[in-house]
Design a protein around this motif. Structure first.
Motif, short mmCIF file in Angstrom:
data_model
loop_
_atom_site.label_atom_id
_atom_site.label_comp_id
_atom_site.label_asym_id
_atom_site.label_seq_id
_atom_site.Cartn_x
_atom_site.Cartn_y
_atom_site.Cartn_z
N LEU A 1 -2.11 4.97 0.79
CA LEU A 1 -3.09 5.92 1.75
C LEU A 1 -3.33 5.03 3.34
O LEU A 1 -3.93 3.89 2.93
CB LEU A 1 -4.34 6.20 1.59
CG LEU A 1 -4.13 7.16 0.47
CD1 LEU A 1 -5.10 7.39 0.08
CD2 LEU A 1 -3.77 8.85 0.48
N ARG A 2 -2.56 4.92 4.50
CA ARG A 2 -2.43 4.67 5.39
C ARG A 2 -4.00 5.66 6.44
O ARG A 2 -3.57 6.68 7.18
CB ARG A 2 -2.07 4.05 6.54
CG ARG A 2 -0.99 3.08 5.17
CD ARG A 2 0.11 2.26 6.30
NE ARG A 2 1.41 1.40 5.49
CZ ARG A 2 1.83 2.10 4.88
NH1 ARG A 2 2.15 2.75 4.44
NH2 ARG A 2 3.13 1.25 4.11
N GLY A 3 -4.65 4.72 7.00
CA GLY A 3 -5.19 5.17 8.44
C GLY A 3 -6.09 3.85 9.42
O GLY A 3 -5.49 2.90 9.20
N THR A 4 -6.99 4.46 10.07
CA THR A 4 -8.14 3.84 10.66
C THR A 4 -9.13 3.18 10.52
O THR A 4 -9.58 4.71 9.81
CB THR A 4 -7.90 3.54 12.11
OG1 THR A 4 -8.22 5.09 12.26
CG2 THR A 4 -6.38 2.93 12.17
N CYS A 5 -10.49 2.01 10.54
CA CYS A 5 -11.28 2.02 9.85
C CYS A 5 -12.23 2.59 10.78
O CYS A 5 -11.73 3.40 11.95
CB CYS A 5 -12.24 0.69 9.87
SG CYS A 5 -13.75 -0.07 9.43
N LYS A 6 -13.24 3.90 10.87
CA LYS A 6 -13.67 4.93 11.18
C LYS A 6 -15.30 3.54 11.62
O LYS A 6 -15.55 4.80 12.88
CB LYS A 6 -15.01 5.49 10.31
CG LYS A 6 -13.82 7.29 10.18
CD LYS A 6 -14.76 8.06 9.49
CE LYS A 6 -13.84 9.71 8.97
NZ LYS A 6 -13.35 10.27 8.95
N LYS A 7 -15.15 2.76 11.37
CA LYS A 7 -16.42 1.60 11.80
C LYS A 7 -16.00 0.77 13.58
O LYS A 7 -16.37 1.43 14.11
CB LYS A 7 -17.08 0.68 11.53
CG LYS A 7 -18.20 1.55 9.36
CD LYS A 7 -18.62 0.85 8.76
CE LYS A 7 -19.45 1.55 8.45
NZ LYS A 7 -20.53 2.70 8.67
N CYS A 8 -14.58 0.43 12.70
CA CYS A 8 -14.03 -0.31 13.68
C CYS A 8 -12.36 -0.13 14.43
O CYS A 8 -12.01 -0.44 15.37
CB CYS A 8 -14.66 -2.10 13.29
SG CYS A 8 -13.30 -2.10 12.29
N GLY A 9 -12.56 0.70 13.84
CA GLY A 9 -10.88 0.80 14.18
C GLY A 9 -9.67 0.92 14.05
O GLY A 9 -8.28 0.96 13.92
N SER A 10 -10.24 -0.93 13.15
CA SER A 10 -8.21 -1.39 12.49
C SER A 10 -8.18 -0.40 11.53
O SER A 10 -8.83 0.16 10.69
CB SER A 10 -8.59 -2.79 12.42
OG SER A 10 -9.82 -2.74 11.01
N GLU A 11 -7.01 -1.06 11.58
CA GLU A 11 -6.28 -1.03 10.56
C GLU A 11 -6.78 -1.08 8.79
O GLU A 11 -6.47 -2.14 8.28
CB GLU A 11 -4.55 -0.72 10.33
CG GLU A 11 -3.43 -0.57 11.74
CD GLU A 11 -2.77 1.16 11.29
OE1 GLU A 11 -2.37 1.01 10.49
OE2 GLU A 11 -2.71 1.40 11.71
N ALA A 12 -6.52 0.23 7.66
CA ALA A 12 -7.08 0.17 6.81
C ALA A 12 -6.66 0.80 6.19
O ALA A 12 -5.71 2.20 6.14
CB ALA A 12 -8.02 0.92 6.72
N ALA A 13 -5.51 0.39 4.66
CA ALA A 13 -4.59 1.34 3.55
C ALA A 13 -5.33 0.84 1.75
O ALA A 13 -6.35 0.35 2.03
CB ALA A 13 -3.47 0.45 3.44
N ARG A 14 -4.94 1.96 1.43
CA ARG A 14 -5.76 2.15 0.10
C ARG A 14 -4.33 2.41 -0.81
O ARG A 14 -3.97 3.59 -0.22
CB ARG A 14 -6.75 3.18 0.00
CG ARG A 14 -6.86 3.48 -1.35
CD ARG A 14 -8.17 2.20 -1.32
NE ARG A 14 -8.74 3.03 -3.36
CZ ARG A 14 -9.83 2.75 -4.17
NH1 ARG A 14 -10.91 3.39 -3.18
NH2 ARG A 14 -9.92 3.29 -4.92
N VAL A 15 -4.58 1.89 -1.38
CA VAL A 15 -2.99 2.04 -2.75
C VAL A 15 -3.62 2.81 -4.02
O VAL A 15 -4.65 2.87 -4.43
CB VAL A 15 -2.52 0.83 -3.26
CG1 VAL A 15 -1.26 1.05 -4.39
CG2 VAL A 15 -1.99 0.14 -2.51
#
Ligand SMILES: [Zn+2]
Length: 98
Positions: A78-92
């Protein structure tokens, strides 16, 4: 129930659902296989997953603004952006043994 009470309830109901709809937009893009895998995850677990994704900038689990999902091997990514800082985040999501 009085008519006034009924109208009030209707208004609250509509407001609630309008809000839900707003939250669901924009819809994340999922590849068909990824969508299938994601739908196998119970709804409560999906919420928990999306609400606590590791952000390397915040250095904590953060709510993810889910953008897309794809299968890499047997894992769902799963890819998206952090709701706090807006940087890229992913979850496997590791495959479950069946
Ligand atoms: Zn962050």
């Amino acid at each position: 129930m009085t008519e006034e009470g009924f109208l009030k309830a209707k208004e609250l109901f509509e407001r609630y659902f309008a809000k839900e709809e707003e939250k669901a937009v924009p819809l994340p893009k999922f590849a068909p296989a990824a969508k299938k895998r994601w739908e196998q995850v119970p709804e409560w677990a999906r919420k928990e997953i999306v609400e606590a994704v590791w952000c390397s900038q915040c250095r904590i689990g953060v709510p993810l603004l889910l953008r897309e999902g794809e299968m890499i091997g047997r894992s769902l990514v799963l890819r998206g952006t952090c709701k706090k800082c807006g940087s890229e985040a992913a979850r496997v999501i590791e495959p479950t043994d069946e």
